[in-house]
Design a protein around this motif. Structure first.
Motif, PDB file in Angstrom:
ATOM      1  N   ASN A  96      -1.377   7.293  -7.527  1.00  0.00           N
ATOM      2  CA  ASN A  96      -1.426   5.849  -7.127  1.00  0.00           C
ATOM      3  C   ASN A  96      -2.907   5.498  -7.112  1.00  0.00           C
ATOM      4  O   ASN A  96      -3.826   6.345  -6.698  1.00  0.00           O
ATOM      5  CB  ASN A  96      -0.805   6.023  -5.620  1.00  0.00           C
ATOM      6  CG  ASN A  96       0.632   6.206  -5.634  1.00  0.00           C
ATOM      7  OD1 ASN A  96       1.184   5.799  -6.499  1.00  0.00           O
ATOM      8  ND2 ASN A  96       0.890   6.864  -4.764  1.00  0.00           N
TER       9      ASN A  96
ATOM     10  N   GLN B   5      -5.420   2.736  -5.871  1.00  0.00           N
ATOM     11  CA  GLN B   5      -5.715   1.867  -4.443  1.00  0.00           C
ATOM     12  C   GLN B   5      -6.883   0.927  -4.459  1.00  0.00           C
ATOM     13  O   GLN B   5      -7.937   1.271  -4.718  1.00  0.00           O
ATOM     14  CB  GLN B   5      -5.652   2.698  -3.195  1.00  0.00           C
ATOM     15  CG  GLN B   5      -5.238   1.952  -1.683  1.00  0.00           C
ATOM     16  CD  GLN B   5      -4.854   2.861  -0.765  1.00  0.00           C
ATOM     17  OE1 GLN B   5      -5.997   3.227  -0.240  1.00  0.00           O
ATOM     18  NE2 GLN B   5      -3.912   2.860  -0.432  1.00  0.00           N
TER      19      GLN B   5
ATOM     20  N   SER C  45       0.906   2.669  -9.462  1.00  0.00           N
ATOM     21  CA  SER C  45       1.014   3.874  -9.962  1.00  0.00           C
ATOM     22  C   SER C  45       0.823   3.841 -11.358  1.00  0.00           C
ATOM     23  O   SER C  45       1.271   3.012 -11.994  1.00  0.00           O
ATOM     24  CB  SER C  45       2.320   4.685  -9.773  1.00  0.00           C
ATOM     25  OG  SER C  45       2.218   4.499  -8.272  1.00  0.00           O
TER      26      SER C  45
ATOM     27  N   THR D 221      -1.730  -1.086  -3.732  1.00  0.00           N
ATOM     28  CA  THR D 221      -1.594   0.545  -4.476  1.00  0.00           C
ATOM     29  C   THR D 221      -0.580   0.091  -5.693  1.00  0.00           C
ATOM     30  O   THR D 221       0.498  -0.434  -5.460  1.00  0.00           O
ATOM     31  CB  THR D 221      -0.886   1.059  -3.394  1.00  0.00           C
ATOM     32  OG1 THR D 221      -1.936   1.533  -2.365  1.00  0.00           O
ATOM     33  CG2 THR D 221      -0.687   2.812  -4.330  1.00  0.00           C
TER      34      THR D 221
END
Length: 328
Positions: free
Chosen positions: A126, A128, A136, A134
């Protein structure tokens, strides 16, 4: 009796108890179903001690290698530190080293990071933003070789995170990166085995990482990579893959175009149709499928019908509706 440590909790597993029994007795919330090792609902991870072999029966090799096991089948043989599947991933700060275009809609993002050894090519993490947004993305390189993590970020219509990466994120910026997740990666235990890699769009990211990892370990079996997109302008690293194929006789690369006429050197048609029609069978092959969920689902079924074991089929299906993870 052995102690089980879970974050700030410590549970004693009594003689005859499984890990699941002990956690439920202490009212620790853990999903479970059959209690017989069939449903695999109670998979947890040991962060230190190696789980008993029986507790890993039926799991994929990649899960076993990362310490996962079935809590309902585990009678501990030593103290263990556990991580439950519902626990939130922890983050560390990385720093942007490269952010540049790969093609008209995909950005190459390389992040310097400490402790790169714990990441594997093909896993996802992930990323951020400072406001907590966030997403992935899958790892496209061998992290420990360079101390970096490489990602391929496709700009999605209305995608807040991908637009930020394309337009605002700069070299030198700090960005939080989670611990590694996912089990779609290469293990060098069966180097003579054939590897079939099929991906769409930025599904090339985890596949490129897996390919690099396999070649670095001297994988001797055939490795066949099929990468597809609707239009050839959305493919990338075509020349790089062709050069790799020239230098590694056991590696072949087939770029596929699903819309319109394919230029010379490209295959016309859907990537999984092209890949699977080229294989008489997939008995004893390892199959990696990354990209659009419909392609992954269809290819997974066809690979199984051609003889691949379910345990040898690794999938990384991207959620594409709202820039949700994993996006590769």
């Amino acid at each position: 009796m052995f102690d089980l440590k879970i974050k700030n909790n410590r549970v004693t597993c009594r003689p005859g108890e499984t890990v699941l029994d002990a956690l439920l007795r202490e009212n620790i919330n853990i999903p479970y179903g059959c209690k017989a090792g069939a449903c695999q609902s109670c998979v947890v991870q040991s962060l230190d001690a190696k789980p008993p072999a029986k507790a890993q029966g039926g799991l994929k090799d990649t899960l076993k290698s990362s310490g996962h096991f079935l809590a309902c089948q585990c009678h501990p043989e030593q103290p263990m530190t556990l991580k439950l599947s519902k626990e939130a991933a922890s983050f560390v700060d990385g720093r942007v080293a490269v952010n540049e275009p790969l093609n008209r809609n995909t950005q190459l993002l390389i992040i310097d990071i400490n402790d790169a050894d714990r990441y594997r090519a093909g896993q996802f993490v992930n990323l951020q933003r400072s406001d907590g947004l966030t997403r992935s993305y899958s790892i496209a390189n061998i992290p420990h070789a360079s101390g970096t993590l490489e990602f391929h970020i496709r700009r999605l219509p209305g995608g807040r995170f991908s637009t930020w990466v394309h337009e605002e994120l700069k070299v030198g910026d700090s960005i939080p990166v989670s611990e590694p997740q996912g089990h779609c990666f290469y293990l060098p235990d069966r180097k003579e085995q054939g590897l079939l890699l099929i991906g769409t769009g930025t599904g090339l990211a985890p596949l490129a990482g897996i390919l690099a990892d396999a070649l670095s370990h001297g994988h001797s079996g055939p490795i066949r990579l099929f990468h597809g997109s609707r239009e050839h302008e959305d493919l990338y690293r075509v020349n790089e893959m062709r050069e790799l194929a020239e230098h590694h006789p056991n590696f072949s690369y087939t770029p596929c175009i699903s819309s319109g006429d394919a230029p010379e050197g490209f295959t016309q048609g859907r990537v999984h149709d092209a890949a699977l029609s080229a294989q008489a069978d997939l008995v004893s092959w390892r199959v990696f499928l990354c990209g659009h969920p419909d392609m992954v689902k269809s290819a997974q079924k066809q690979a199984y019908l051609k003889g691949a074991r379910l345990a040898d089929i690794y999938c990384d299906a991207f959620v594409v509706s709202a820039e949700q993870a994993p996006s590769a």
